[in-house]
Structures are given as C-alpha cells and as structure tokens.
Scaffold this motif. Structure first.
Motif, PDB file in Angstrom:
ATOM      1  N   LYS A   1       7.443 -11.649  42.559  1.00  0.00           N
ATOM      2  CA  LYS A   1       8.737 -12.514  42.705  1.00  0.00           C
ATOM      3  C   LYS A   1      10.097 -11.833  43.034  1.00  0.00           C
ATOM      4  N   ILE A   2       9.994 -10.508  42.981  1.00  0.00           N
ATOM      5  CA  ILE A   2      11.296  -9.764  43.128  1.00  0.00           C
ATOM      6  C   ILE A   2      11.745 -10.144  44.732  1.00  0.00           C
ATOM      7  N   PRO A   3      12.820 -10.414  45.050  1.00  0.00           N
ATOM      8  CA  PRO A   3      13.138 -10.445  46.344  1.00  0.00           C
ATOM      9  C   PRO A   3      13.107  -9.025  47.161  1.00  0.00           C
ATOM     10  N   ASN A   4      12.761  -9.002  48.363  1.00  0.00           N
ATOM     11  CA  ASN A   4      12.860  -7.984  48.916  1.00  0.00           C
ATOM     12  C   ASN A   4      14.085  -7.596  49.599  1.00  0.00           C
ATOM     13  N   LYS A   5      14.899  -7.125  48.461  1.00  0.00           N
ATOM     14  CA  LYS A   5      16.409  -6.732  48.785  1.00  0.00           C
ATOM     15  C   LYS A   5      16.845  -5.661  47.643  1.00  0.00           C
ATOM     16  N   GLU A   6      17.981  -5.026  47.787  1.00  0.00           N
ATOM     17  CA  GLU A   6      18.313  -3.805  46.947  1.00  0.00           C
ATOM     18  C   GLU A   6      18.418  -4.761  45.542  1.00  0.00           C
ATOM     19  N   PHE A   7      18.015  -4.079  44.275  1.00  0.00           N
ATOM     20  CA  PHE A   7      18.302  -4.630  43.140  1.00  0.00           C
ATOM     21  C   PHE A   7      18.558  -3.605  42.012  1.00  0.00           C
ATOM     22  N   ILE A   8      19.445  -4.003  40.780  1.00  0.00           N
ATOM     23  CA  ILE A   8      19.472  -3.249  39.694  1.00  0.00           C
ATOM     24  C   ILE A   8      18.434  -3.523  38.684  1.00  0.00           C
ATOM     25  N   LEU A   9      17.604  -2.941  38.063  1.00  0.00           N
ATOM     26  CA  LEU A   9      16.820  -3.087  37.008  1.00  0.00           C
ATOM     27  C   LEU A   9      17.422  -3.084  35.567  1.00  0.00           C
ATOM     28  N   VAL A  10      17.545  -4.386  34.783  1.00  0.00           N
ATOM     29  CA  VAL A  10      18.352  -4.417  33.647  1.00  0.00           C
ATOM     30  C   VAL A  10      17.350  -4.682  32.300  1.00  0.00           C
ATOM     31  N   THR A  11      17.497  -3.931  31.333  1.00  0.00           N
ATOM     32  CA  THR A  11      16.812  -4.300  29.840  1.00  0.00           C
ATOM     33  C   THR A  11      17.806  -4.042  28.890  1.00  0.00           C
ATOM     34  N   PHE A  12      17.741  -5.176  28.221  1.00  0.00           N
ATOM     35  CA  PHE A  12      18.556  -5.048  26.815  1.00  0.00           C
ATOM     36  C   PHE A  12      17.533  -5.278  25.627  1.00  0.00           C
ATOM     37  N   HIS A  13      17.885  -4.584  24.584  1.00  0.00           N
ATOM     38  CA  HIS A  13      17.160  -4.896  23.488  1.00  0.00           C
ATOM     39  C   HIS A  13      18.295  -5.001  22.477  1.00  0.00           C
ATOM     40  N   PRO A  14      17.899  -5.884  21.240  1.00  0.00           N
ATOM     41  CA  PRO A  14      19.087  -5.988  20.275  1.00  0.00           C
ATOM     42  C   PRO A  14      19.747  -4.597  19.660  1.00  0.00           C
ATOM     43  N   GLU A  15      20.944  -4.529  19.551  1.00  0.00           N
ATOM     44  CA  GLU A  15      21.354  -3.290  18.708  1.00  0.00           C
ATOM     45  C   GLU A  15      20.946  -3.431  17.218  1.00  0.00           C
ATOM     46  N   THR A  16      20.370  -2.365  16.796  1.00  0.00           N
ATOM     47  CA  THR A  16      19.720  -2.047  15.734  1.00  0.00           C
ATOM     48  C   THR A  16      20.759  -1.642  14.439  1.00  0.00           C
ATOM     49  N   THR A  17      21.816  -1.003  14.942  1.00  0.00           N
ATOM     50  CA  THR A  17      22.945  -0.244  14.093  1.00  0.00           C
ATOM     51  C   THR A  17      24.021  -1.532  13.851  1.00  0.00           C
ATOM     52  N   ASN A  18      24.281  -2.257  14.820  1.00  0.00           N
ATOM     53  CA  ASN A  18      25.534  -3.334  14.570  1.00  0.00           C
ATOM     54  C   ASN A  18      24.723  -4.549  14.641  1.00  0.00           C
ATOM     55  N   ILE A  19      23.827  -5.034  13.815  1.00  0.00           N
ATOM     56  CA  ILE A  19      23.062  -6.197  13.979  1.00  0.00           C
ATOM     57  C   ILE A  19      24.116  -7.309  14.064  1.00  0.00           C
ATOM     58  N   ASN A  20      25.091  -7.355  13.247  1.00  0.00           N
ATOM     59  CA  ASN A  20      25.815  -8.594  13.277  1.00  0.00           C
ATOM     60  C   ASN A  20      26.798  -8.745  14.562  1.00  0.00           C
ATOM     61  N   ARG A  21      26.790  -7.716  15.217  1.00  0.00           N
ATOM     62  CA  ARG A  21      27.594  -7.873  16.414  1.00  0.00           C
ATOM     63  C   ARG A  21      26.906  -8.173  17.852  1.00  0.00           C
ATOM     64  N   ASN A  22      25.426  -8.491  17.521  1.00  0.00           N
ATOM     65  CA  ASN A  22      24.801  -8.840  18.877  1.00  0.00           C
ATOM     66  C   ASN A  22      25.096 -10.145  19.549  1.00  0.00           C
ATOM     67  N   ASN A  23      25.589 -11.070  18.976  1.00  0.00           N
ATOM     68  CA  ASN A  23      26.326 -12.053  19.469  1.00  0.00           C
ATOM     69  C   ASN A  23      27.292 -11.661  20.451  1.00  0.00           C
ATOM     70  N   LYS A  24      28.337 -10.898  19.885  1.00  0.00           N
ATOM     71  CA  LYS A  24      29.381 -10.497  20.759  1.00  0.00           C
ATOM     72  C   LYS A  24      28.935  -9.753  21.827  1.00  0.00           C
ATOM     73  N   PHE A  25      27.976  -8.798  21.784  1.00  0.00           N
ATOM     74  CA  PHE A  25      27.373  -8.088  22.743  1.00  0.00           C
ATOM     75  C   PHE A  25      26.845  -8.679  23.965  1.00  0.00           C
TER      76      PHE A  25
END
Length: 171
Positions: A1-25
């Motif tokens: 389903k990826i369109p046939n055009k230039e794209f950036i691949l993005v992957t974010f996982h929760p921060e494990t050292t700043n757990i309380n700041r994940n909402n802000k992140f």
C-alpha cells in the motif's frame, strides 16, 4: 500500500530511560511529522510491545487519519519487507536499532531522535538529535540534501553467517 513516490521510513519506540516524558515526546513527534509530511510521504512502522507503546501508536494513527494522503502505516512489515522499505526509502527517522545497525548497508542516513539508542556505537550515517521540534526539523532538512550514504556499514563482517554456523557446529 506504499504509494509509488519518494518517502521517509519512520519508526519510533517508547523511550525507556525517560518513561514519564513519552507523552511530551509524542507531541513533538506529531508536530514534526505533520510538518515534514507536507514535503514528502511518510511510511510508519508502528512501535513494538514496549511499555507505553500505545501512545506512540495513537499518535501515528491520528496523523494517518488526519492526513491519509501523507502517511502510510504498517503494523509489521516482517524482516524481508522491512529491508525492502529501508532500501526504497530516502532515509530513516526514529529511534530504532535498525537505523543504527542496518541502514548503512542500504546506503541510508538516519535521523536518530532521543536517547533510546544512547551509548551505542554508531556509524557516521547516523545523526543524533534530542526531542526538540526545531532541532529535529533542521536536521531533517540537512539530511534531505545529503543524497545516499556512500560508506561501508561499520557493522559489516565478511562471512558472518558461515562463521556463526562454524561456531555452532563445533559446540
């Protein structure tokens, strides 16, 4: 389903050292990706099963719902399709180890955000920035102009599979 055009691949996982700041992140990620998506399509692989992964997933689903022509969400590519996505992407943004370990093998730069990968040995294709909207966007603009990464992956070792099999067979 990826369109046939230039794209950036993005992957974010929760921060494990700043757990309380994940909402802000997540708010920072939302704002930056919304801005970037006006310039280039974004393909998002959703976060893994870490604590607080649901807020990251909700952020990505919200972006996709509000801007469906600018985002493609994939729950799990699987290894082969994920590597294909890296290969076809312009570069990577996020905080995932694949940006550190594998991206250079596909001649890709990485915008590594936050401290999830802090302390890891990294190639010079990886640019670290803190969770700061202005700094993230500035580094995105910088990397966008670099083209392809032309150096060897620092983690590459010749005959790795053969060496592993040899060690396992000798046990």
């Amino acid at each position: 389903k990826i369109p046939n055009k230039e794209f950036i691949l993005v992957t974010f996982h929760p921060e494990t050292t700043n757990i309380n700041r994940n909402n802000k992140f997540c708010k920072i990620i939302y704002n930056v990706l919304e801005r970037i998506s006006k310039e280039i399509h974004i393909v998002v692989t959703l976060s893994n099963a870490d604590t607080m992964n649901s807020i990251y997933k909700k952020t990505m689903y919200k972006l996709n719902k509000l801007f469906p022509d600018h985002f493609t969400l994939v729950d799990n590519f699987g290894k082969e399709n994920y590597f294909s996505a890296i290969n076809k992407s312009k570069f990577l943004i996020g905080n995932t180890s694949s940006g550190i370990l594998e991206a250079a093998s596909f001649n890709k730069y990485v915008l590594n955000i936050g401290q999830r990968q802090k302390g890891r040995f990294k190639g010079d294709n990886v640019y670290d920035v803190p969770f700061n909207e202005k700094l993230i966007y500035e580094k995105y603009l910088y990397i966008s102009k670099l083209g392809i990464y032309k150096k060897k992956n620092i983690f590459y070792k010749k005959n790795t599979s053969d060496n592993i099999i040899e060690v396992l067979a000798s046990v």
